[in-house]
Design an enzyme around this catalytic site. Structure first.
Site: not given
Ligand code: DGP
Length: 142
Positions: A35, A100, A104, A106
């Site tokens: 992340d 996003v 996914h 975490h």
């Molecule tokens: P959520 O959709 O709220 O579960 O969180 C999305 C997660 O993705 C957040 O912890 C930040 C991460 N994230 C957002 N943009 C990117 C990216 O471009 N690359 C990566 N590796 N992680 C990302």
């Protein structure tokens, strides 16, 4: 009304190789990567390669391929970062905390007495993400 999958989301771009990520593990169905805004040391994400917006529209067969990897990565992360515990988090739709819109999970190593940093907070340096990806890869290979 159920929202549809939009393949312009950032994880779809990572899957297509259009933007970089610190990759940890990949097979034909699943990708694991760090992340970019970690809430804890070693925070990584486990995603299916198939288009699923979140848990609500995912095919159970997709979850069947994903969840054993979530478990394997959780165990490896506990070892790799010498964690005291692991939190698994998964959000659905904006109201549920999702930002996003590609399914996914975490995987977050937890340490006694240490609170999580804010969700989608500060970007980590690429070299730290790469270092942590290597630690996790080693633990997965052990
Ligand atoms: P959520 O959709 O709220 O579960 O969180 C999305 C997660 O993705 C957040 O912890 C930040 C991460 N994230 C957002 N943009 C990117 C990216 O471009 N690359 C990566 N590796 N992680 C990302």
């Amino acid at each position: 009304m159920t929202a549809l999958y939009d393949d312009n989301n950032i994880f779809a771009k990572i899957l297509r190789g259009e933007i970089p990520s610190a990759k940890v593990f990949e097979n034909e169905d699943v990708l694991v990567f760090m992340d970019v805004m970690p809430q804890t040391t070693g925070h990584c994400l486990v995603i299916p390669k198939i288009a699923s917006r979140n848990l609500l529209d995912a095919d159970p067969a997709t979850l069947g391929k994903l969840m054993p990897i979530v478990q394997t990565v959780a165990k490896a992360a506990k070892e790799a970062f010498d964690a005291d515990g692991i939190s698994i988090m998964q959000f659905n739709e904006a109201a549920g905390g999702q930002s996003v819109f590609h399914l996914h999970f975490h995987v977050m190593p937890r340490f006694d007495g240490v609170a999580l940093k804010p969700h989608s907070g500060t970007m980590e340096k690429p070299e730290i993400l790469a270092e942590n990806a290597e630690k996790l890869k080693k633990a997965l290979a052990a």
